[in-house]
Design a protein around this motif. Structure first.
Motif, mmCIF file in Angstrom:
data_model
loop_
_atom_site.group_PDB
_atom_site.id
_atom_site.type_symbol
_atom_site.label_atom_id
_atom_site.label_comp_id
_atom_site.label_asym_id
_atom_site.label_seq_id
_atom_site.Cartn_x
_atom_site.Cartn_y
_atom_site.Cartn_z
ATOM 1 N N TYR A 7 66.559 52.569 43.569
ATOM 2 C CA TYR A 7 65.463 53.171 42.821
ATOM 3 C C TYR A 7 64.121 52.657 43.335
ATOM 4 O O TYR A 7 63.173 53.421 43.548
ATOM 5 C CB TYR A 7 65.628 52.845 41.336
ATOM 6 N N ALA A 8 64.038 51.332 43.553
ATOM 7 C CA ALA A 8 62.792 50.746 44.033
ATOM 8 C C ALA A 8 62.444 51.229 45.434
ATOM 9 O O ALA A 8 61.270 51.466 45.744
ATOM 10 C CB ALA A 8 62.897 49.223 44.007
ATOM 11 N N LEU A 9 63.432 51.391 46.291
ATOM 12 C CA LEU A 9 63.166 51.831 47.661
ATOM 13 C C LEU A 9 62.705 53.285 47.703
ATOM 14 O O LEU A 9 61.775 53.634 48.444
ATOM 15 C CB LEU A 9 64.424 51.651 48.519
ATOM 16 N N THR A 10 63.350 54.144 46.931
ATOM 17 C CA THR A 10 62.961 55.564 46.942
ATOM 18 C C THR A 10 61.597 55.767 46.299
ATOM 19 O O THR A 10 60.843 56.663 46.694
ATOM 20 C CB THR A 10 64.004 56.422 46.210
ATOM 21 N N ARG A 11 61.265 54.947 45.323
ATOM 22 C CA ARG A 11 59.969 55.075 44.660
ATOM 23 C C ARG A 11 58.833 54.445 45.456
ATOM 24 O O ARG A 11 57.671 54.810 45.281
ATOM 25 C CB ARG A 11 60.031 54.405 43.282
ATOM 26 N N GLY A 12 59.167 53.500 46.328
ATOM 27 C CA GLY A 12 58.129 52.749 46.996
ATOM 28 C C GLY A 12 57.872 53.115 48.437
ATOM 29 O O GLY A 12 56.955 52.559 49.057
ATOM 30 N N HIS A 13 58.646 54.056 49.000
ATOM 31 C CA HIS A 13 58.498 54.372 50.427
ATOM 32 C C HIS A 13 58.454 55.890 50.610
ATOM 33 O O HIS A 13 59.445 56.597 50.424
ATOM 34 C CB HIS A 13 59.659 53.787 51.231
ATOM 35 N N THR A 22 60.671 59.960 42.458
ATOM 36 C CA THR A 22 59.747 60.106 43.577
ATOM 37 C C THR A 22 58.623 59.078 43.446
ATOM 38 O O THR A 22 58.374 58.556 42.357
ATOM 39 C CB THR A 22 59.143 61.519 43.616
ATOM 40 N N PRO A 23 57.922 58.766 44.528
ATOM 41 C CA PRO A 23 56.831 57.785 44.464
ATOM 42 C C PRO A 23 55.782 58.180 43.433
ATOM 43 O O PRO A 23 55.433 59.355 43.308
ATOM 44 C CB PRO A 23 56.265 57.804 45.888
#
Length: 381
Positions: free
Chosen positions: A60-66, A92-93
């Motif tokens: 979740y953190a990776l998809t939201r942050g990149h 999404t970010p």
């Protein structure tokens, strides 16, 4: 070459100094380092990326942050699958710079040629992250879903909102939800009036004496109309007047990109820095109160003979510090008026296609009257 079994045994023996057999290590997706894991996520289809992001907090953190994970991704959901689309948007970010919402006509089946149609009998909502930018484009079939999207995600630092309405009867649902978009700086609204709306007269503007809410950061408004039902659209212009008047103290840029919305020019504030208009007869008189502080002016569309003469008179007596001027199509009298001396401070001039061949020759005589000009662009609009 050693047999496969022998090769595996040799590898175990070489890697084990104690002589004991090592158990195989289970490599999972989440056991990867961030860099290779982001590479893997970049290949996940957009429709599945939302489900992947909900597996664990790390994904979740990776998809939201990149943004690299989302670049160029597209996803389609069944017309009835509202939760699927909302679930995707939630991972999404959060730093969208622009959100585009297009209300598609439910009677039109699939019209996205770049996404395969899983079932030609179904309608689909589409989400697309535009390549090379932080813009999320949504093509929605349900006005209720569109309102939900704006209400739920309007505070996620969305600075630019572009809405395309194919049915003006959905207009109130959109704008009644905009009070949630507190970070909104620019709004672009485009209408097209389908045959199904012919003869329909909106009633809501009669019951409302002001814009439903004031957006504290809004400074730019773009309005456009494409259709044949001009008589019906005049009622919308009465309602759009509320939008401009409610934000007149903070608006800095206004773009009126069709003749149908040019009646709103007289309600624009005098403190505008940039103005884009469509040349129509009578516009010069409405422009005069706005000229004192105007720095950028652009005309899109063709001039009628009368509109061209009106603008030429205005250019010869220009009172303000105009820095940039753009003309998509220009008649000869307008070009000659450029060199009259009133626009001596003009630095940027953009000219599109001339209406007459002689206008090209007239430009050579006008340039000496523009001593501050540092940039001249021809046929670029």
């Amino acid at each position: 070459m050693l047999p496969h079994k022998r090769a595996c045994n040799d590898a175990v023996t070489l890697g084990n100094s104690t002589g004991q057999l090592d158990l195989p290590v289970n490599v999972t997706l989440t056991s990867l380092a961030d860099l290779p894991l982001l590479k893997v996520l970049s290949y996940v289809p957009g429709t599945d990326l939302g489900a992947v992001a909900r597996v664990c907090t790390r994904l979740y953190a990776l998809t939201r942050g990149h943004w690299s994970v989302w670049r160029g991704k597209q996803a389609c959901f069944s017309f009835k699958d509202h939760e699927g689309l909302l679930a995707l948007l939630r991972v999404t970010p959060p730093s969208w710079e622009s959100l585009e919402v297009c209300m598609a006509d439910p009677k039109l089946r699939w019209d996205h040629k770049d996404i395969p149609d899983p079932d030609p009998k179904e309608n689909y909502n589409v989400a697309k992250v535009i390549e090379g930018g932080r813009t999320l484009s949504l093509s929605l079939l349900s006005e209720t879903l569109a309102v939900t999207v704006i209400q739920e995600f309007g505070q996620r630092r969305i600075k630019n909102l572009s809405i395309e309405l194919h049915d003006v009867r959905r207009r109130d649902l959109f704008f009644s939800s905009l009070h949630q978009a507190t970070s909104l700086e620019t709004i672009n609204v485009k209408w097209s009036w389908p045959p199904s709306c012919e003869g329909w007269e909106p009633q809501s503007y009669r019951a409302s004496s002001r814009w439903p809410q004031v957006l504290p950061r809004l400074h730019s408004v773009t309005l456009d109309y494409r259709g044949n039902h001009h008589a019906e659209f005049k009622h919308e212009c009465r309602w759009l007047r509320l939008l401009i008047e409610a934000h007149c103290e903070q608006l800095r840029r206004v773009s009126l990109r069709s003749p149908e919305v040019m009646s709103l020019l007289e309600f624009c504030p005098s403190g505008l820095e940039r103005l884009t208009v469509t040349p129509v007869e009578g516009m010069a008189e409405k422009l005069e109160p706005l000229l004192q502080g105007l720095r950028e002016l652009e005309f899109i569309g063709r001039f009628s003979s009368k509109a061209g003469k009106e603008l030429a008179v205005l250019l010869r007596a220009w009172p303000g510090p105009l820095v940039s001027l753009g003309l998509e199509h220009f008649p000869e009298e307008v070009v000659r008026a450029l060199g009259s001396g009133a626009l001596a401070g003009l630095k940027h001039l953009r000219l599109g296609d001339p209406l007459e061949v002689v206008a090209e020759r007239a430009l050579s005589t006008a340039l000496p009257g523009l001593p501050s000009l540092t940039r001249l662009v021809l046929s670029a609009l």
